[in-house]
Write an enzyme that holds these catalytic residues in place. Structure first.
Site, short mmCIF file in Angstrom:
data_model
loop_
_atom_site.label_atom_id
_atom_site.label_comp_id
_atom_site.label_asym_id
_atom_site.label_seq_id
_atom_site.Cartn_x
_atom_site.Cartn_y
_atom_site.Cartn_z
N SER A 1 29.88 10.98 5.88
CA SER A 1 28.45 11.24 6.06
C SER A 1 27.97 10.64 7.39
O SER A 1 27.33 11.32 8.21
CB SER A 1 27.70 10.62 4.88
OG SER A 1 26.33 10.53 5.13
N ASP B 1 25.52 17.48 5.32
CA ASP B 1 25.37 16.08 4.91
C ASP B 1 24.03 15.86 4.22
O ASP B 1 23.95 15.16 3.23
CB ASP B 1 25.51 15.14 6.12
CG ASP B 1 25.19 13.71 5.72
OD1 ASP B 1 25.92 13.18 4.86
OD2 ASP B 1 24.20 13.14 6.21
N HIS C 1 25.95 2.93 15.93
CA HIS C 1 25.36 3.13 14.61
C HIS C 1 25.41 1.83 13.82
O HIS C 1 26.46 1.20 13.73
CB HIS C 1 26.11 4.22 13.83
CG HIS C 1 25.55 4.44 12.47
ND1 HIS C 1 24.44 5.22 12.23
CD2 HIS C 1 25.93 3.94 11.26
CE1 HIS C 1 24.16 5.21 10.94
NE2 HIS C 1 25.04 4.44 10.33
N ARG D 1 24.37 13.47 -3.93
CA ARG D 1 25.07 12.22 -4.29
C ARG D 1 24.09 11.19 -4.81
O ARG D 1 24.39 10.43 -5.73
CB ARG D 1 25.81 11.67 -3.06
CG ARG D 1 27.06 12.47 -2.68
CD ARG D 1 27.54 12.11 -1.28
NE ARG D 1 27.76 10.68 -1.13
CZ ARG D 1 27.60 10.01 0.01
NH1 ARG D 1 27.23 10.64 1.12
NH2 ARG D 1 27.82 8.73 0.06
N LYS E 1 27.34 12.90 11.41
CA LYS E 1 26.11 12.93 12.22
C LYS E 1 26.38 12.41 13.63
O LYS E 1 25.85 12.92 14.60
CB LYS E 1 25.02 12.09 11.52
CG LYS E 1 24.49 12.81 10.28
CD LYS E 1 23.56 11.96 9.45
CE LYS E 1 24.33 10.96 8.63
NZ LYS E 1 23.65 10.41 7.47
N1 URA Z 1 24.28 6.27 5.31
C1 URA Z 1 24.59 7.56 5.51
O1 URA Z 1 24.22 8.16 6.50
N2 URA Z 1 25.35 8.18 4.56
C2 URA Z 1 25.79 7.56 3.46
O2 URA Z 1 26.49 8.17 2.66
C3 URA Z 1 25.45 6.22 3.27
C4 URA Z 1 24.68 5.58 4.22
#
Ligand code: URA
Length: 420
Positions: free
Chosen positions: A183, A161, A82, A168, A187
């Site tokens: 977050s 999320d 990631h 947010r 994933k």
């Molecule tokens: N990328 C994400 O997937 N979540 C966040 O909170 C910030 C960046």
């Protein structure tokens, strides 16, 4: 249990229990806990923070809120990667095929991120015919046959999320390390990988502006990974300047192909070898150095490029883009060269301003429903640290619409040339 008591506990600096975190996340995902209470909890976390254990519990609760991808039908250690974004970040298109060519099964779910340029999925979809919408069963089959599949994230992956991120975004609670870490990792964990390599960027073109913030985010995500039994390593990388030479969708695919042909720009090659080396180390149990050496070997012998071609073909695209990208990726309707306005030492090419230039050409999206122009982007002709003369071609701009004064003004900002 009452949501309000959980909010008050965190507001007063308490440590939430796993049961309290699960209760809140499950209730919010179902719609039993309203936005105003979730927003209050996010703000309380923003100010009071969370320890690693709480952050790991939050991550797991969010990962459990939807589909949890089962990759057990694929033999071997599945290693995901990631990147926290950045300008010109085409690393997945390079390190995915390199790792797969080394025998690491790559079953990757990527996004369409908002921002300066598209996400990996937008970049891939600039390849004619290529699809990214697959069921988990189709993905598993493709990885078993081809070694790699890069698919779009399904709506069922970590829905908590999705809901919390949108909340947010409008309540000033994005910039919280535990919330960002939970977050991202929710994933990754729901997507089923056994091990995770994180590429955490910092600098003007990145989400984290300082190295210290990026280090804290990296440490938090690694601690979550360890806590939940997924081996996780992080690499910090600066994003003061764009990564590589091309910024956009099709132009980044073209640069990825050039890199897999052994003709990548040195900064991009070094970056990708570092990431691929770590993926290979986690997947095969070799040292990072050995992983990097193997990665370089797969670029040199052409097997990584063939693997990208196999993936493109398996996903319905035209693999001929690998042999002649310019011909098979198609062309932008408009192109224009940007010239140096004065001579001198090119001290810096600012990542943020270059990203904004690409965005104004149509390469990114401001809201989720905006299209991302596959042919829009910037191809740089030089990196910083060299002398340039007035009138030198610094970059070429591509777009489906005529180049605007706004784009040119971002480029004027981006190129810092110290007078002769
Ligand atoms: N990328 C994400 O997937 N979540 C966040 O909170 C910030 C960046």
């Amino acid at each position: 249990m009452r949501a309000v008591d959980i909010i008050i506990k965190k507001r007063d600096g308490g440590v939430l229990s796993p049961a309290e975190i699960s209760f809140f996340i499950e209730g919010y995902t179902r719609g039993d806990i309203p936005d105003e209470q979730a927003a209050a909890l996010m703000m309380a976390i923003f100010f009071k923070g969370m320890d690693y254990k709480e952050t790991a519990e939050l991550t797991l609760a969010m990962a459990r809120s939807g589909e949890q991808v089962d990759l057990s039908g694929i033999p071997g250690v599945k290693v995901d990667k990631h990147s926290t974004g950045g300008i010109g970040d085409k690393t997945t298109l390079i390190v995915g095929p390199v790792a797969a060519a080394c025998g690491i099964p790559v079953a990757k779910m990527s996004g369409r991120a908002l921002g300066f340029t598209g996400g990996t999925i937008d970049k891939l979809e600039s390849i004619p015919g290529l699809g990214t919408s697959f069921t988990v069963e189709q993905m598993v089959k493709m990885v078993n046959e081809t070694g790699i599949c890069v698919a779009g994230q399904t709506a069922e992956l970590a829905p908590a999320d999705k809901k919390l991120y949108a909340l947010r975004d409008v309540t000033g609670t994005i910039d919280s390390i535990p919330l960002i870490a939970a977050s991202i990792m929710s994933k990754k964990i729901a997507a089923g990988a056994d091990a995770i390599v994180l590429d955490v960027k910092y600098g003007s073109g990145a989400f984290m502006k300082t190295r210290e913030q990026a280090q804290l985010l990296a440490d938090t995500m690694c601690a979550i990974g360890t806590e939940v039994g997924r081996r996780t390593v992080a690499v910090l990388n600066t994003m003061e300047e764009p990564l590589g030479m091309n910024i956009g969708n099709a132009v980044e695919v073209e640069e990825a192909i050039e890199t897999l042909k052994g003709r990548g720009s040195p900064d991009l090659v070094e970056h990708c070898l570092g990431l691929a080396g770590r993926m290979i180390a986690l997947g095969l149990g070799v040292s990072y150095e050995e992983g990097e050496r193997m990665a370089q070997e797969r670029i040199d012998d052409g097997s990584a490029l063939r693997k990208l071609g196999d993936m493109i073909e398996a996903q319905g695209g035209d693999r001929r883009v690998c042999s002649d990208p310019e011909k098979y990726l198609g062309k932008a309707a408009y192109s224009q060269v940007y010239y140096a306005r004065n001579g001198g030492f090119l001290r810096k090419i600012d990542g943020y301003s270059m990203g904004m230039a690409a965005f104004t050409l149509g390469a990114g999206r401001a809201v989720k429903t905006d299209p991302s122009d596959p042919h829009a982007g910037v191809v740089m002709h030089t990196r910083s640290g060299v002398n340039v003369s007035e009138g030198d071609a610094l970059c070429t701009l591509y777009s489906s619409r005529p180049v605007s004064a706004e784009t040119l003004s971002w480029l004027d900002n981006a190129y810092e040339i110290c007078g002769e």
